[in-house]
Design an enzyme around this catalytic site. Structure first.
Site, PDB file in Angstrom:
ATOM      1  N   GLU A  70      52.410 -46.209  14.293  1.00 60.13           N
ATOM      2  CA  GLU A  70      51.344 -46.487  12.947  1.00 60.13           C
ATOM      3  C   GLU A  70      50.280 -47.592  13.591  1.00 60.13           C
ATOM      4  O   GLU A  70      50.633 -48.428  14.314  1.00 60.13           O
ATOM      5  CB  GLU A  70      52.032 -46.834  11.952  1.00 60.13           C
ATOM      6  CG  GLU A  70      52.675 -48.112  11.930  1.00 60.13           C
ATOM      7  CD  GLU A  70      53.876 -48.146  10.766  1.00 60.13           C
ATOM      8  OE1 GLU A  70      54.357 -47.027  10.387  1.00 60.13           O
ATOM      9  OE2 GLU A  70      54.288 -49.499  10.446  1.00 60.13           O
ATOM     10  N   TYR A 106      45.598 -44.288  22.200  1.00 58.29           N
ATOM     11  CA  TYR A 106      46.601 -43.331  21.726  1.00 58.29           C
ATOM     12  C   TYR A 106      46.176 -42.077  21.671  1.00 58.29           C
ATOM     13  O   TYR A 106      46.683 -41.181  22.409  1.00 58.29           O
ATOM     14  CB  TYR A 106      47.176 -43.779  20.426  1.00 58.29           C
ATOM     15  CG  TYR A 106      47.777 -45.025  20.268  1.00 58.29           C
ATOM     16  CD1 TYR A 106      48.521 -45.452  21.195  1.00 58.29           C
ATOM     17  CD2 TYR A 106      47.528 -45.825  19.182  1.00 58.29           C
ATOM     18  CE1 TYR A 106      48.936 -46.979  21.138  1.00 58.29           C
ATOM     19  CE2 TYR A 106      47.963 -47.136  18.857  1.00 58.29           C
ATOM     20  CZ  TYR A 106      48.984 -47.899  20.035  1.00 58.29           C
ATOM     21  OH  TYR A 106      49.272 -49.017  19.942  1.00 58.29           O
TER      22      TYR A 106
END
Ligand SMILES: CC(C)(COP(=O)(O)OP(=O)(O)OC[C@H]1O[C@@H](n2cnc3c(N)ncnc32)[C@H](O)[C@@H]1OP(=O)(O)O)[C@@H](O)C(=O)NCCC(=O)NCCS
Length: 174
Positions: free
Chosen positions: A120, A132
């Protein structure tokens, strides 16, 4: 696990070598200090050492000499890994260390049995989100108002680990 090395020539203009290695307890103090700075949290070396010694912990650090300049860690439970922290010291950013840490961490999580990896990230953290996304993580949900100081939503991301990073045969662990 194999130790990974990045040629420092690729990273900064110097002869220095950054070592990207699996963390052991000797990395605890440096990793705790890095996390304290990057995440503005009170992280003790003792707490970090305890986390690193946990069998479910996968952790990688980047070292310039003996100095920890990057750290990435996950918890691996059964075939799922949850990324806990990714941090690179400010003076070492945008030189490929974060990407190398993540790739090494994924390989280690795969060796430990993970086939899916979750994380997260703050919605406002454009650097981490770009990192990411560049590694193939996809957003699958949002936790509204999840973060405080400053308030922010959490973007939930995940990635299937490819067959070369996941264990080829998981059946022996059942
Ligand atoms: C996020 C972080 C770990 C990235 O580390 P890094 O070593 O600078 O990352 P890399 O140099 O490997 O960058 C890899 C890719 O990520 C993306 N990226 C990294 N920093 C970026 C930035 N500031 N802005 C936009 N994209 C960025 C780019 O796509 C980059 O590839 P490129 O350099 O070829 O364009 C680092 O900025 C950091 O420690 N931030 C503070 C802690 C944090 O927010 N951690 C994440 C918590 S979820």
């Amino acid at each position: 696990m194999t130790n990974y090395f990045i040629s420092m020539d690729k990273i900064i203009n110097s002869e220095r070598i950054i070592k990207v290695v699996r963390c052991d307890e000797s990395c605890a103090e440096g990793a705790a200090a890095l996390c304290a700075v990057c995440f503005n949290r009170d992280e003790s070396a003792a707490h970090m050492a305890s986390f690193l010694s946990n069998k479910q912990t996968a952790a990688i650090c980047a070292k310039d000499g003996d100095t920890v300049v990057g750290y990435a860690a996950a918890s691996v439970i059964a075939d799922e890994a949850e990324i806990m922290d990714v941090a690179v010291s400010e003076n070492y950013r945008r030189r490929g260390i974060g990407r190398e840490l993540m790739s090494s961490l994924e390989a280690l999580c795969g060796e430990m049995g993970a086939s899916q990896i979750y994380l997260e990230v703050r919605s406002q953290n454009s650097a981490a989100r770009a990192l990411y996304e560049s590694l193939g993580y996809v957003a699958y949900g949002t936790r509204h108002g999840y973060y405080k100081n400053p308030a922010d939503d959490a973007v939930l991301m995940k990635k299937n680990l490819s067959s070369d990073t996941a264990l080829a045969d998981n059946s022996s662990s059942c």
